[in-house]
Design a protein around this motif. Structure first.
Motif, PDB file in Angstrom:
ATOM      1  N   ARG A  51      14.895  30.223  66.810  1.00 12.03           N
ATOM      2  CA  ARG A  51      15.700  28.490  66.863  1.00 12.03           C
ATOM      3  C   ARG A  51      13.698  27.437  66.519  1.00 12.03           C
ATOM      4  NH1 ARG A  51      19.049  30.479  70.234  1.00 12.03           N
ATOM      5  NH2 ARG A  51      21.170  30.230  70.232  1.00 12.03           N
ATOM      6  N   ARG A  53      11.045  26.136  64.472  1.00 16.83           N
ATOM      7  CA  ARG A  53      11.152  25.286  63.479  1.00 16.83           C
ATOM      8  C   ARG A  53       9.564  25.548  62.976  1.00 16.83           C
ATOM      9  NH1 ARG A  53      14.765  21.198  61.805  1.00 16.83           N
ATOM     10  NH2 ARG A  53      16.401  20.953  62.670  1.00 16.83           N
ATOM     11  N   GLU A  54       8.891  25.760  64.338  1.00 11.26           N
ATOM     12  CA  GLU A  54       7.168  26.097  63.813  1.00 11.26           C
ATOM     13  C   GLU A  54       7.252  27.326  62.776  1.00 11.26           C
ATOM     14  OE1 GLU A  54       5.259  23.832  63.198  1.00 11.26           O
ATOM     15  OE2 GLU A  54       7.232  21.689  64.230  1.00 11.26           O
ATOM     16  N   THR A  55       7.303  28.739  63.405  1.00  9.96           N
ATOM     17  CA  THR A  55       7.160  30.575  63.482  1.00  9.96           C
ATOM     18  C   THR A  55       8.026  30.521  62.699  1.00  9.96           C
ATOM     19  OG1 THR A  55       8.177  30.269  66.075  1.00  9.96           O
ATOM     20  CG2 THR A  55       5.778  29.972  65.664  1.00  9.96           C
ATOM     21  N   ASN A  57      10.916  30.401  61.719  1.00 13.04           N
ATOM     22  CA  ASN A  57      11.804  29.050  61.312  1.00 13.04           C
ATOM     23  C   ASN A  57      13.321  29.495  60.787  1.00 13.04           C
ATOM     24  OD1 ASN A  57      12.633  26.419  60.725  1.00 13.04           O
ATOM     25  ND2 ASN A  57      10.878  26.658  58.900  1.00 13.04           N
ATOM     26  N   LEU A  59      16.517  29.488  61.239  1.00  9.06           N
ATOM     27  CA  LEU A  59      17.703  29.029  60.968  1.00  9.06           C
ATOM     28  C   LEU A  59      17.575  27.496  59.588  1.00  9.06           C
ATOM     29  CD1 LEU A  59      18.642  27.610  64.361  1.00  9.06           C
ATOM     30  CD2 LEU A  59      19.372  29.795  63.115  1.00  9.06           C
ATOM     31  N   ILE A  60      16.320  27.769  59.088  1.00 11.08           N
ATOM     32  CA  ILE A  60      16.571  27.098  57.564  1.00 11.08           C
ATOM     33  C   ILE A  60      16.943  27.870  56.817  1.00 11.08           C
ATOM     34  CG2 ILE A  60      13.920  27.990  56.291  1.00 11.08           C
ATOM     35  CD1 ILE A  60      13.380  25.619  55.766  1.00 11.08           C
ATOM     36  N   CYS A  61      17.026  29.100  56.600  1.00 10.37           N
ATOM     37  CA  CYS A  61      17.895  29.923  55.664  1.00 10.37           C
ATOM     38  C   CYS A  61      18.851  30.619  56.016  1.00 10.37           C
ATOM     39  CB  CYS A  61      17.026  30.892  55.103  1.00 10.37           C
ATOM     40  SG  CYS A  61      15.685  30.913  54.300  1.00 10.37           S
ATOM     41  N   PHE A  71      22.692  21.151  60.655  1.00 10.41           N
ATOM     42  CA  PHE A  71      21.740  21.351  59.833  1.00 10.41           C
ATOM     43  C   PHE A  71      21.298  22.813  59.542  1.00 10.41           C
ATOM     44  CE2 PHE A  71      21.242  16.649  60.189  1.00 10.41           C
ATOM     45  CZ  PHE A  71      22.522  17.027  59.147  1.00 10.41           C
ATOM     46  N   MET A  72      21.749  23.782  59.398  1.00 13.67           N
ATOM     47  CA  MET A  72      21.310  25.164  59.085  1.00 13.67           C
ATOM     48  C   MET A  72      21.453  26.105  58.262  1.00 13.67           C
ATOM     49  SD  MET A  72      22.602  27.175  63.258  1.00 13.67           S
ATOM     50  CE  MET A  72      24.459  26.445  62.751  1.00 13.67           C
ATOM     51  N   GLY A  73      20.337  27.215  57.543  1.00 13.06           N
ATOM     52  CA  GLY A  73      20.710  27.095  56.108  1.00 13.06           C
ATOM     53  C   GLY A  73      21.816  28.009  55.400  1.00 13.06           C
ATOM     54  N   VAL A  75      20.517  30.118  52.245  1.00 15.24           N
ATOM     55  CA  VAL A  75      20.260  30.782  51.601  1.00 15.24           C
ATOM     56  C   VAL A  75      20.349  32.593  52.153  1.00 15.24           C
ATOM     57  CG1 VAL A  75      18.076  31.076  50.442  1.00 15.24           C
ATOM     58  CG2 VAL A  75      18.174  29.352  50.643  1.00 15.24           C
ATOM     59  N   MET A 107      13.424  37.104  51.961  1.00 21.35           N
ATOM     60  CA  MET A 107      13.184  36.693  53.310  1.00 21.35           C
ATOM     61  C   MET A 107      12.140  36.925  53.205  1.00 21.35           C
ATOM     62  SD  MET A 107      15.078  38.864  56.106  1.00 21.35           S
ATOM     63  CE  MET A 107      14.212  38.706  57.948  1.00 21.35           C
ATOM     64  N   PRO A 108      10.491  36.110  53.740  1.00 19.05           N
ATOM     65  CA  PRO A 108       9.439  37.084  54.058  1.00 19.05           C
ATOM     66  C   PRO A 108       9.540  38.251  55.231  1.00 19.05           C
ATOM     67  CG  PRO A 108       9.896  34.103  54.439  1.00 19.05           C
ATOM     68  CD  PRO A 108      11.096  34.911  53.677  1.00 19.05           C
ATOM     69  N   VAL A 128       3.424  37.012  60.899  1.00 18.89           N
ATOM     70  CA  VAL A 128       4.454  35.294  61.348  1.00 18.89           C
ATOM     71  C   VAL A 128       4.572  35.753  62.287  1.00 18.89           C
ATOM     72  CG1 VAL A 128       6.427  33.936  59.931  1.00 18.89           C
ATOM     73  CG2 VAL A 128       4.966  35.400  58.328  1.00 18.89           C
TER      74      VAL A 128
ATOM     75  N   GLN B 160       2.119  33.494  52.792  1.00 21.24           N
ATOM     76  CA  GLN B 160       2.202  34.425  53.786  1.00 21.24           C
ATOM     77  C   GLN B 160       3.785  34.676  53.768  1.00 21.24           C
ATOM     78  OE1 GLN B 160       1.867  32.438  58.160  1.00 21.24           O
ATOM     79  NE2 GLN B 160       1.298  34.063  58.831  1.00 21.24           N
ATOM     80  N   LEU B 161       4.615  33.328  53.274  1.00 20.67           N
ATOM     81  CA  LEU B 161       5.950  34.216  52.990  1.00 20.67           C
ATOM     82  C   LEU B 161       6.281  34.205  52.314  1.00 20.67           C
ATOM     83  CD1 LEU B 161       7.047  30.363  54.881  1.00 20.67           C
ATOM     84  CD2 LEU B 161       6.771  32.376  56.150  1.00 20.67           C
ATOM     85  N   ASN B 172      17.813  29.717  44.020  1.00 25.59           N
ATOM     86  CA  ASN B 172      18.921  29.835  44.886  1.00 25.59           C
ATOM     87  C   ASN B 172      18.990  28.067  45.191  1.00 25.59           C
ATOM     88  OD1 ASN B 172      19.553  31.686  47.378  1.00 25.59           O
ATOM     89  ND2 ASN B 172      17.624  32.274  46.810  1.00 25.59           N
ATOM     90  N   ARG B 175      21.605  25.805  46.922  1.00 25.20           N
ATOM     91  CA  ARG B 175      21.824  26.333  48.156  1.00 25.20           C
ATOM     92  C   ARG B 175      21.088  25.111  49.501  1.00 25.20           C
ATOM     93  NH1 ARG B 175      21.750  32.313  46.732  1.00 25.20           N
ATOM     94  NH2 ARG B 175      24.344  32.529  46.106  1.00 25.20           N
ATOM     95  N   ARG B 176      21.296  25.230  50.387  1.00 26.34           N
ATOM     96  CA  ARG B 176      20.448  23.940  51.577  1.00 26.34           C
ATOM     97  C   ARG B 176      19.504  25.154  51.977  1.00 26.34           C
ATOM     98  NH1 ARG B 176      22.802  19.471  52.167  1.00 26.34           N
ATOM     99  NH2 ARG B 176      24.843  18.778  51.655  1.00 26.34           N
ATOM    100  N   LEU B 177      18.569  24.688  52.568  1.00 25.89           N
ATOM    101  CA  LEU B 177      17.491  24.948  53.568  1.00 25.89           C
ATOM    102  C   LEU B 177      17.924  24.024  54.426  1.00 25.89           C
ATOM    103  CD1 LEU B 177      14.587  25.392  51.411  1.00 25.89           C
ATOM    104  CD2 LEU B 177      15.693  27.572  52.335  1.00 25.89           C
ATOM    105  N   ARG B 178      18.284  24.274  55.103  1.00 27.21           N
ATOM    106  CA  ARG B 178      18.389  23.312  56.615  1.00 27.21           C
ATOM    107  C   ARG B 178      19.325  22.483  55.976  1.00 27.21           C
ATOM    108  NH1 ARG B 178      17.258  24.259  62.156  1.00 27.21           N
ATOM    109  NH2 ARG B 178      15.021  25.413  62.113  1.00 27.21           N
ATOM    110  N   ARG B 215       3.270  29.143  53.258  1.00 26.33           N
ATOM    111  CA  ARG B 215       1.595  29.229  53.452  1.00 26.33           C
ATOM    112  C   ARG B 215       0.955  29.507  52.166  1.00 26.33           C
ATOM    113  NH1 ARG B 215       3.161  31.022  60.081  1.00 26.33           N
ATOM    114  NH2 ARG B 215       4.313  28.857  60.217  1.00 26.33           N
TER     115      ARG B 215
END
Lengths: 146, 249
Positions: A51, A53-55, A57, A59-61, A71-73, A75, A107-108, A128, B160-161, B172, B175-178, B215
């Protein structure tokens, strides 16, 4: 003297840790069966990392089955039931570096430092997530059975 | 069964919008779209007004104003649709670079500097003259190698990502990012007033924010990397209307 030697030994350990930010692992099939560094994961800590958001993250995708999260992603695939679809080893591999399973994965890689281009100086040479973080997230996701 | 899976894969690719490049305005909420279209409420018009004043004002030293050579700013209609473009000396210039070059060469005045208020203002005022006209950058001849370099950057995983522009803004789109919808990554609205900035900013400033997001090393404002990327984005936007000055979240 003994104290000085102990301090030197501690410094040596710290230096070794700094030079080896990524834990070694063995891939078998599309999974990494053994926990990184032999560490035990905590699903509770893993839930916080997912959960954050700084590390990670995540739920952005991705979505998780948690009505408190807005507001979950979308992708990546929803994570509900991921623990029933994938083994802990398969989850571990996809967190460490999803391109090991699929070279085109969006995905990273969360525990990899080699072969990345133009990494910002603040993050260069650092994954990360740490080995402990990875094991915590593996524990959390493996428990998402439905 | 196999045919069904193949069809599903094709449909999934179509749903992801692969290949379809949509105008930035189509990603705005109805409210923001109305704001972008309304000069009386769009804060970017403060920069437009200032830019038009710069257009008419002669620099110190007795050299002509922009208007002294080019006439009324309305004569700039269509110009922004053709930038970035390769100048006679082989350099790739965007609209900001063209204005700065003109200023130092013909007005013999010191450059305003990237992201300065006067340069953002003049760029916005000149770009506005092309609002609604289709993007029409040259991609052949001397521009071809710059387009290729921009495409290479667009498709290179970075930071880094480990993400390329294309992985989000091609594969994509929609699609939604958040809470945000992923756009086609088109620069036709810049310079734009961005609510997150609370001010007007250039496309290169926006690109730096994207680099930071994955990053990756941020290239400089006006750098060869972002210029080539800007041209490639314009090549992808070929035929889409200029929206500058845009309004963005």
């Amino acid at each position: 003297m003994r104290i000085v030697l102990a301090a030197v030994a501690l410094l040596g350990l710290a230096a070794a840790a700094a030079g080896q930010e990524v834990a070694p692992f063995v891939v078998s099939g599309d999974g990494i069966a053994a926990p990184l560094g032999g560490l035990a994961g905590s699903a509770e800590r893993g839930g916080r990392i997912v959960r954050n958001r700084e590390t990670a993250n995540c739920l952005i995708c991705h979505t998780i089955p948690d009505p408190a999260e807005a507001f979950m992603g979308e992708v990546g695939p929803p994570l509900a039931g991921v623990g029933a679809r994938l083994t802990p080893g398969q989850i571990r591999l996809r967190l460490i570096d999803p391109t090991l399973a699929n070279p085109d994965a969006v995905m990273p890689a969360y525990h990899r430092v080699a072969g990345l281009a133009h990494v910002d100086a603040r993050w260069r040479g650092r994954p990360v997530l740490s080995a402990q973080d990875i094991e915590d997230v593996v524990a959390y996701l493996s428990a998402l059975k439905e | 069964m196999r045919a069904a899976i193949a069809l599903a894969l094709v449909l999934a690719a179509a749903a992801a919008g692969a290949g379809e490049v949509r105008a930035p305005a189509t990603f705005l909420s109805p409210d923001l779209r109305a704001l972008q279209d309304d000069p009386s409420r769009h804060p970017g018009w403060l920069w437009v007004d200032s830019g038009e004043a710069h257009w008419r004002a002669p620099p110190a030293g007795g050299r002509p104003s922009c208007q002294g050579c080019h006439g009324d700013i309305g004569g700039m209609r269509g110009v922004a649709t053709r930038y970035p473009q390769v100048a006679d000396d082989g350099r790739l210039l965007n609209l900001e670079g063209r204005i700065e070059t003109c200023r130092s060469r013909h007005q013999q005045a010191p450059a305003f500097g990237y992201e300065s208020e006067p340069l953002l203002s003049l760029t916005a005022a000149v770009a506005l003259q092309s609002r609604g006209l289709p993007t029409a950058v040259a991609t052949d001849g001397p521009a071809a190698s710059f387009v290729a370099e921009g495409r290479r950057l667009f498709e290179t995983r970075m930071g880094q990502l480990n993400l390329s522009c294309a992985q989000c803004h091609e594969a994509n789109v929609g699609r939604r990012l958040r809470g945000d919808v992923i756009s086609s990554g088109i620069g036709t609205g810049f310079p734009a007033y961005r609510l997150e900035w609370n001010t007007m900013g250039s496309l290169h400033r926006r690109l730096r924010a994207c680099s930071l997001g994955v990053r990756a090393t941020q290239f400089s404002l006006g750098s060869p990397e972002y210029l080539a990327l800007e041209l490639y984005l314009a090549a992808r936007a070929q035929g889409l209307p200029i929206e500058a000055p845009g309004l963005r979240r």
